[in-house]
Design a protein around this motif. Sequence first.
Motif, short mmCIF file in Angstrom:
data_model
loop_
_atom_site.label_atom_id
_atom_site.label_comp_id
_atom_site.label_asym_id
_atom_site.label_seq_id
_atom_site.Cartn_x
_atom_site.Cartn_y
_atom_site.Cartn_z
N ARG A 311 0.77 -1.21 0.20
CA ARG A 311 -0.06 0.07 0.02
C ARG A 311 0.83 1.32 0.01
O ARG A 311 0.88 1.88 1.07
CB ARG A 311 -0.86 0.03 1.34
N PRO A 312 1.57 1.49 -1.02
CA PRO A 312 2.45 2.64 -1.03
C PRO A 312 1.99 4.07 -0.84
O PRO A 312 0.74 4.16 -1.10
CB PRO A 312 3.14 2.64 -2.57
N GLY A 313 2.47 4.76 0.04
CA GLY A 313 1.92 5.76 0.69
C GLY A 313 1.55 5.88 1.80
O GLY A 313 1.19 6.84 2.40
N THR A 314 1.00 4.65 2.35
CA THR A 314 0.21 4.78 3.80
C THR A 314 1.37 4.96 4.87
O THR A 314 2.58 4.71 4.89
CB THR A 314 -0.21 3.35 4.05
N VAL A 315 0.81 5.50 5.97
CA VAL A 315 1.78 5.89 7.11
C VAL A 315 1.19 4.80 8.14
O VAL A 315 1.96 4.82 9.35
CB VAL A 315 1.46 7.20 7.92
N GLY A 340 -10.59 13.87 6.15
CA GLY A 340 -10.99 14.65 7.66
C GLY A 340 -9.72 14.67 8.35
O GLY A 340 -8.76 14.36 8.20
N MET A 341 -10.20 15.21 9.43
CA MET A 341 -9.19 15.68 10.36
C MET A 341 -8.78 14.28 11.10
O MET A 341 -9.86 13.52 11.64
CB MET A 341 -9.50 16.71 11.58
N VAL A 342 -7.53 13.85 11.36
CA VAL A 342 -7.12 12.77 12.08
C VAL A 342 -7.18 13.13 13.83
O VAL A 342 -6.69 14.12 14.19
CB VAL A 342 -5.71 12.29 11.72
N TYR A 343 -7.72 12.19 14.31
CA TYR A 343 -7.77 12.04 15.75
C TYR A 343 -7.38 10.83 16.35
O TYR A 343 -7.58 9.75 15.98
CB TYR A 343 -9.10 12.43 16.40
N PHE A 376 -7.44 10.04 5.31
CA PHE A 376 -8.30 9.23 5.26
C PHE A 376 -7.58 7.73 5.65
O PHE A 376 -6.66 7.66 5.62
CB PHE A 376 -8.99 9.29 3.75
N MET A 377 -8.46 6.73 6.04
CA MET A 377 -8.39 5.57 6.20
C MET A 377 -8.93 4.66 5.30
O MET A 377 -10.30 4.98 5.08
CB MET A 377 -8.67 5.12 7.69
N LEU A 385 -2.19 10.26 4.68
CA LEU A 385 -2.06 11.60 4.83
C LEU A 385 -2.33 12.57 3.75
O LEU A 385 -1.77 12.04 2.58
CB LEU A 385 -0.88 12.04 5.45
N CYS A 386 -3.12 13.41 3.66
CA CYS A 386 -3.68 14.30 2.33
C CYS A 386 -2.74 15.76 2.44
O CYS A 386 -2.09 16.03 1.62
CB CYS A 386 -4.91 14.54 2.65
#
Length: 492
Positions: A311-315, A340-343, A376-377, A385-386
């Motif tokens: 999944r290239p790009g995921t953190v 959206g905003m990450v919490y 987004f997940m 991350l965007c």
Amino acid sequence: MPDISTLPGFYRIAQADPGRRAVIDADGAVTTYGELLARVNQVSHGLRARGLAEGDVVAGVLPNGLDAVVMLMATGQIGLYYVPVNWHLTAAEIAYIVADCDAKVVVADRDHPVEGALTGVGELAGGRPATAPGDRSAGAVMWYTSGTTGFPKGVQRPLSGAEPEATVPLVTWFLGEVCDLRPGDDIHLVTSPMYHSSPCAHTMFALHLGHTLVIAPRFEPVAILELVDRHRVTNAMMVPTMFHRMLRLPDEVRRKYDVSSLRQVIHTGAACPVAVKKEIMDWWGPVLYEYYGSTESTIAFSVKPHDWLARPGTVGRPAPGFEARILDPDGEEVPAGEPGMVYVKSGLGSFTYRKDPAKTASSMRGEWYAPGDIGFMDKDGFLFLCDRRTDLIISGGVNIYPAEIEAALLEHPAVADVAVIGVPDEEWGHSVVALVQPVPGPRPSPRELLDHLGPRIARFKHPRVIEFRDELPRTPTGKLSRSRVREEYLAG
């Protein structure tokens, strides 16, 4: 040799295996675990002799080296907060942090003198016993992180009151789950300044795992490769800028160094371009472990090499002990794939901003903390991350806040208004650009403005580009519109 995998951390390992190599300093000097523990104990006694008690604060303005390691481990066994201070800051910036944290003792080195500070650990250690202090309890590191106001705040966690060894099994388990790091004879390369949270934490982790620290004097691509080759380094912590710089080396230079010993190279601090990460793993093998978080949230998401390659790009997915949500502006959870905003919420402990309960409260939504990023997940729970929050600049893995630079530039009599933005930079991730609206009359030169910044803010925060504008865009309420400034600059 004893089986260190059963021993809970540095202090016990040093007692059981004193001849084990602990630190190979930047000058090549070797310190064993036994020698390091003796020095750590002496400094612990020296701090207590100066009246410091559990919960008090010690600050260190120390470059990477043995003294920095000693202060970290000495405060860590007598219930003190240790504040590592960026030695690149100006005297005024250092003085602000020292005053804000209420440091009762400050230790600096000869090359970075601080008014009222002790020079090195010698003054604390001299004549003190090398035996363990009594009534040992775990201390904590209190890193200072800037907010959007530009004034740094200490991220403070409650002290446990338990002996230092009590938390080691949890740390060991967590590192194994996230990074596949295990106790043993590994070699950890320190590549970044230990005043940053991740390099500092990994220095402690390495010693608690029985690893040997190899300290690089500074980051230079060839020097790092040479250290990996010479010492058969097995793990390190880096930021993406380092990967970018090493990939620019000619092939014939890269081939001179054997990096086959590397098993875990952990990176964090900024988004790593997919192409850069793939190219490094083509060179080093699938050894890049990534995590995403902040000084406040610690390691909130993590991803191992093969999961990232799929999944290239995921953190990554939430780290053990963490939960995550993606919320819209109204606080409603969004579906998979929608940004959206990450919490995040941690089961591993809370934090407060020292002396700033309002800032602590504003960063939380109940038990949930917002690192300040949009993402987004996917349906499997992997975070992508965007963008960073619009006002934060990350250059070479270091957070830079525009408001601080703007405030310093506005002190110049010829500056009427200013907007500082981060623009994409191939090597650094982002570079700092200042757009200045001058007062009527002769304009100052960019050099004059940079000279004005010299005594006010650290050099790494200085704009790389200063341009002038007749007027800066504002919202209907009169607030500077940094997003429009950025859009217009990039469009031009």
